[in-house]
Design a protein around this motif. Structure first.
Motif, PDB file in Angstrom:
ATOM      1  N   LYS A  22       0.823  -1.217   0.000  1.00  0.00           N
ATOM      2  CA  LYS A  22       0.000   0.000   0.000  1.00  0.00           C
ATOM      3  C   LYS A  22       0.858   1.269   0.000  1.00  0.00           C
ATOM      4  O   LYS A  22       0.374   2.357  -0.341  1.00  0.00           O
ATOM      5  CB  LYS A  22      -0.935   0.005   1.209  1.00  0.00           C
ATOM      6  N   LEU A  23       2.128   1.143   0.371  1.00  0.00           N
ATOM      7  CA  LEU A  23       3.040   2.288   0.393  1.00  0.00           C
ATOM      8  C   LEU A  23       3.723   2.510  -0.954  1.00  0.00           C
ATOM      9  O   LEU A  23       4.439   3.493  -1.132  1.00  0.00           O
ATOM     10  CB  LEU A  23       4.130   2.085   1.456  1.00  0.00           C
ATOM     11  N   ILE A  24       3.501   1.603  -1.899  1.00  0.00           N
ATOM     12  CA  ILE A  24       4.313   1.513  -3.111  1.00  0.00           C
ATOM     13  C   ILE A  24       3.593   2.099  -4.323  1.00  0.00           C
ATOM     14  O   ILE A  24       2.395   1.897  -4.517  1.00  0.00           O
ATOM     15  CB  ILE A  24       4.676   0.032  -3.387  1.00  0.00           C
ATOM     16  N   ASP A  25       4.347   2.838  -5.137  1.00  0.00           N
ATOM     17  CA  ASP A  25       3.832   3.345  -6.417  1.00  0.00           C
ATOM     18  C   ASP A  25       4.203   2.440  -7.577  1.00  0.00           C
ATOM     19  O   ASP A  25       3.452   2.315  -8.554  1.00  0.00           O
ATOM     20  CB  ASP A  25       4.416   4.740  -6.701  1.00  0.00           C
ATOM     21  N   LEU A  26       5.370   1.816  -7.479  1.00  0.00           N
ATOM     22  CA  LEU A  26       5.979   1.140  -8.628  1.00  0.00           C
ATOM     23  C   LEU A  26       6.610  -0.183  -8.194  1.00  0.00           C
ATOM     24  O   LEU A  26       7.248  -0.253  -7.144  1.00  0.00           O
ATOM     25  CB  LEU A  26       7.065   2.052  -9.221  1.00  0.00           C
ATOM     26  N   ILE A  27       6.444  -1.207  -9.014  1.00  0.00           N
ATOM     27  CA  ILE A  27       7.119  -2.485  -8.803  1.00  0.00           C
ATOM     28  C   ILE A  27       8.236  -2.613  -9.831  1.00  0.00           C
ATOM     29  O   ILE A  27       7.994  -2.533 -11.046  1.00  0.00           O
ATOM     30  CB  ILE A  27       6.149  -3.677  -8.968  1.00  0.00           C
ATOM     31  N   ILE A  28       9.468  -2.782  -9.363  1.00  0.00           N
ATOM     32  CA  ILE A  28      10.596  -3.071 -10.250  1.00  0.00           C
ATOM     33  C   ILE A  28      10.932  -4.543 -10.061  1.00  0.00           C
ATOM     34  O   ILE A  28      11.432  -4.947  -9.008  1.00  0.00           O
ATOM     35  CB  ILE A  28      11.820  -2.193  -9.921  1.00  0.00           C
ATOM     36  N   GLU A  29      10.614  -5.340 -11.068  1.00  0.00           N
ATOM     37  CA  GLU A  29      10.824  -6.792 -10.974  1.00  0.00           C
ATOM     38  C   GLU A  29      12.055  -7.194 -11.770  1.00  0.00           C
ATOM     39  O   GLU A  29      12.161  -6.909 -12.959  1.00  0.00           O
ATOM     40  CB  GLU A  29       9.600  -7.542 -11.496  1.00  0.00           C
ATOM     41  N   LYS A  51      -0.453  -1.485  -9.859  1.00  0.00           N
ATOM     42  CA  LYS A  51       0.793  -0.762  -9.635  1.00  0.00           C
ATOM     43  C   LYS A  51       1.527  -0.592 -10.970  1.00  0.00           C
ATOM     44  O   LYS A  51       1.401  -1.433 -11.877  1.00  0.00           O
ATOM     45  CB  LYS A  51       1.695  -1.511  -8.652  1.00  0.00           C
ATOM     46  N   PHE A  52       2.287   0.486 -11.097  1.00  0.00           N
ATOM     47  CA  PHE A  52       3.144   0.638 -12.267  1.00  0.00           C
ATOM     48  C   PHE A  52       4.207  -0.470 -12.230  1.00  0.00           C
ATOM     49  O   PHE A  52       4.653  -0.883 -11.156  1.00  0.00           O
ATOM     50  CB  PHE A  52       3.814   2.013 -12.275  1.00  0.00           C
ATOM     51  N   ARG A  53       4.638  -0.926 -13.423  1.00  0.00           N
ATOM     52  CA  ARG A  53       5.553  -2.077 -13.482  1.00  0.00           C
ATOM     53  C   ARG A  53       6.726  -1.806 -14.417  1.00  0.00           C
ATOM     54  O   ARG A  53       6.554  -1.285 -15.522  1.00  0.00           O
ATOM     55  CB  ARG A  53       4.822  -3.321 -14.017  1.00  0.00           C
ATOM     56  N   ILE A  54       7.917  -2.179 -13.964  1.00  0.00           N
ATOM     57  CA  ILE A  54       9.110  -2.204 -14.818  1.00  0.00           C
ATOM     58  C   ILE A  54       9.736  -3.580 -14.672  1.00  0.00           C
ATOM     59  O   ILE A  54       9.871  -4.097 -13.553  1.00  0.00           O
ATOM     60  CB  ILE A  54      10.134  -1.121 -14.415  1.00  0.00           C
ATOM     61  N   LEU A  55      10.117  -4.169 -15.787  1.00  0.00           N
ATOM     62  CA  LEU A  55      10.751  -5.490 -15.779  1.00  0.00           C
ATOM     63  C   LEU A  55      12.211  -5.340 -16.221  1.00  0.00           C
ATOM     64  O   LEU A  55      12.488  -4.780 -17.283  1.00  0.00           O
ATOM     65  CB  LEU A  55      10.010  -6.427 -16.737  1.00  0.00           C
ATOM     66  N   LEU A  56      13.133  -5.825 -15.408  1.00  0.00           N
ATOM     67  CA  LEU A  56      14.553  -5.755 -15.718  1.00  0.00           C
ATOM     68  C   LEU A  56      15.083  -7.141 -16.052  1.00  0.00           C
ATOM     69  O   LEU A  56      14.985  -8.061 -15.232  1.00  0.00           O
ATOM     70  CB  LEU A  56      15.341  -5.178 -14.536  1.00  0.00           C
ATOM     71  N   LEU A  57      15.614  -7.290 -17.264  1.00  0.00           N
ATOM     72  CA  LEU A  57      16.270  -8.543 -17.654  1.00  0.00           C
ATOM     73  C   LEU A  57      17.704  -8.485 -17.146  1.00  0.00           C
ATOM     74  O   LEU A  57      18.608  -7.999 -17.846  1.00  0.00           O
ATOM     75  CB  LEU A  57      16.238  -8.724 -19.171  1.00  0.00           C
ATOM     76  N   ASN A  58      17.919  -8.956 -15.922  1.00  0.00           N
ATOM     77  CA  ASN A  58      19.252  -8.894 -15.324  1.00  0.00           C
ATOM     78  C   ASN A  58      20.124 -10.055 -15.818  1.00  0.00           C
ATOM     79  O   ASN A  58      19.621 -11.056 -16.306  1.00  0.00           O
ATOM     80  CB  ASN A  58      19.144  -8.923 -13.799  1.00  0.00           C
ATOM     81  N   LYS A  59      21.442  -9.883 -15.678  1.00  0.00           N
ATOM     82  CA  LYS A  59      22.435 -10.864 -16.140  1.00  0.00           C
ATOM     83  C   LYS A  59      22.307 -11.074 -17.648  1.00  0.00           C
ATOM     84  O   LYS A  59      22.526 -12.177 -18.166  1.00  0.00           O
ATOM     85  CB  LYS A  59      22.303 -12.183 -15.378  1.00  0.00           C
ATOM     86  N   ALA A  60      21.941  -9.995 -18.344  1.00  0.00           N
ATOM     87  CA  ALA A  60      21.764 -10.072 -19.798  1.00  0.00           C
ATOM     88  C   ALA A  60      23.057 -10.454 -20.498  1.00  0.00           C
ATOM     89  O   ALA A  60      23.030 -11.010 -21.600  1.00  0.00           O
ATOM     90  CB  ALA A  60      21.252  -8.737 -20.334  1.00  0.00           C
ATOM     91  N   ASP A  61      24.202 -10.162 -19.865  1.00  0.00           N
ATOM     92  CA  ASP A  61      25.500 -10.512 -20.454  1.00  0.00           C
ATOM     93  C   ASP A  61      25.727 -12.015 -20.477  1.00  0.00           C
ATOM     94  O   ASP A  61      26.556 -12.509 -21.254  1.00  0.00           O
ATOM     95  CB  ASP A  61      26.631  -9.844 -19.658  1.00  0.00           C
ATOM     96  N   LEU A  62      25.009 -12.781 -19.639  1.00  0.00           N
ATOM     97  CA  LEU A  62      25.158 -14.235 -19.604  1.00  0.00           C
ATOM     98  C   LEU A  62      24.195 -14.928 -20.558  1.00  0.00           C
ATOM     99  O   LEU A  62      24.339 -16.122 -20.830  1.00  0.00           O
ATOM    100  CB  LEU A  62      24.914 -14.755 -18.179  1.00  0.00           C
TER     101      LEU A  62
END
Length: 303
Positions: A22-29, A51-62
């Motif tokens: 409830k305190l959150i505006d945005l989810i960064i997954e 909620k607003f959403r951003i998806l991060l493809l982490n470890k993209a170098d692998l």
């Protein structure tokens, strides 16, 4: 193989996230670019409604560069803002601030009309264990704010981090979900290191990885493990093992034959010159996780 890992602290972590949403505006997954779909916790979709959403493809170098693009396109079609990043060296991280502003522009404009200025966007950083959330936050902040480690379970509780006057992040522990409906998902999570290795059948896991690589990345195993290794032992010589490069035909074996060949190549012998397949399996899994086998993606958007 049956894969499942849901220790008690994950239930507590999920409850904490539910209490703070409830305190959150945005989810960064964060997801692991090598298994973008399998590393998405379905519970987070439920948690992130409205909620607003951003998806991060982490470890993209692998991950396979072509598949990174394919997955980026796939998730954008699902309505996500998507960024490829490598949180260890910071690639792609600097662009996220502008993506946050773009994603939350409706909220910022709404606040402005209500006379609320300089209220920071509050974002919850979520993901499965060992996906790199804490490393990402440290990279994003440009300083060490959180504990990091290359094994699951380093972050135990919530941590608020103020990045700047316009953005605050809530770091959360990595959580899985209680039951994998598809065991292939559990297997992929085990391969990238999101479970406790001590409970995993590493030899079987390595055989599944070898089968996948033989089918989808032909030549990678040969390139990694076929180099010259010096003179063979007396036992190896008796088995016809050669240190010079083997022929293509000799590498076209089933997964078990390949694992044995890798074990001999890397001198994985237990007492009595018995081939130690468990040790050979550990080498294959470690080389995959570290990127020494090359850039590999374990699932594709069209599946």
């Amino acid at each position: 193989m049956n894969f499942q890992w849901y220790p008690g602290h994950m239930t507590k972590a999920k409850r904490m996230m539910q209490e703070n949403i409830k305190l959150i505006d945005l989810i960064i997954e964060l997801v692991d670019a090598r298994i973008p779909l399998s590393s998405r916790n379905p519970d987070i979709d439920e948690l992130s409604k409205n909620k607003f959403r951003i998806l991060l493809l982490n470890k993209a170098d692998l991950a396979d560069a072509r598949q990174n693009k394919a997955w980026t396109d796939y998730f954008k079609q699902q309505g996500f803002q998507v960024v490829e990043i490598n949180s260890k060296n910071g690639t792609g991280v600097k662009s996220i601030q502008s993506v946050v502003q773009e994603t939350c522009k409706e909220k910022i404009e709404r606040d402005r009309k209500r006379g609320i200025v300089n209220r920071p966007i509050r974002a919850m950083v979520v993901g499965i264990p060992n996906v790199g959330k804490s490393t990402f936050i440290n990279s994003f902040a440009g300083k060490s704010c959180t504990k990091t480690g290359n094994k699951p379970g380093v972050t135990k509780g919530k941590q608020w981090i103020r990045l700047n006057k316009g953005l605050e992040l809530l770091d959360t522990p990595g959580i899985l979900w209680p039951k994998f409906e598809d065991q292939a998902v559990g297997m992929r999570l085990a391969m990238i290191g999101s479970m406790n290795d001590e409970i995993l059948p590493m030899e079987e896991l390595a055989l599944e990885l070898i089968r996948f690589l033989q089918e989808n990345y032909s030549g990678l195993l040969e390139e990694r493990y076929r180099e010259e290794t010096g003179q063979p032992s007396e036992k190896e010589a008796g088995e016809g093992f050669r240190t010079e490069k083997t022929t293509e035909e000799e590498w076209q074996e089933d997964a078990l034959g390949m694992l044995k060949r890798i074990g001999r190549n890397r001198r994985c012998y237990a007492k009595g010159e018995t081939l130690d397949l468990g040790r050979a399996a550990g080498i294959v899994i470690d080389d995959f996780r570290s990127g020494k086998l090359g850039r590999i993606t374990l699932e594709f958007p069209h599946e």
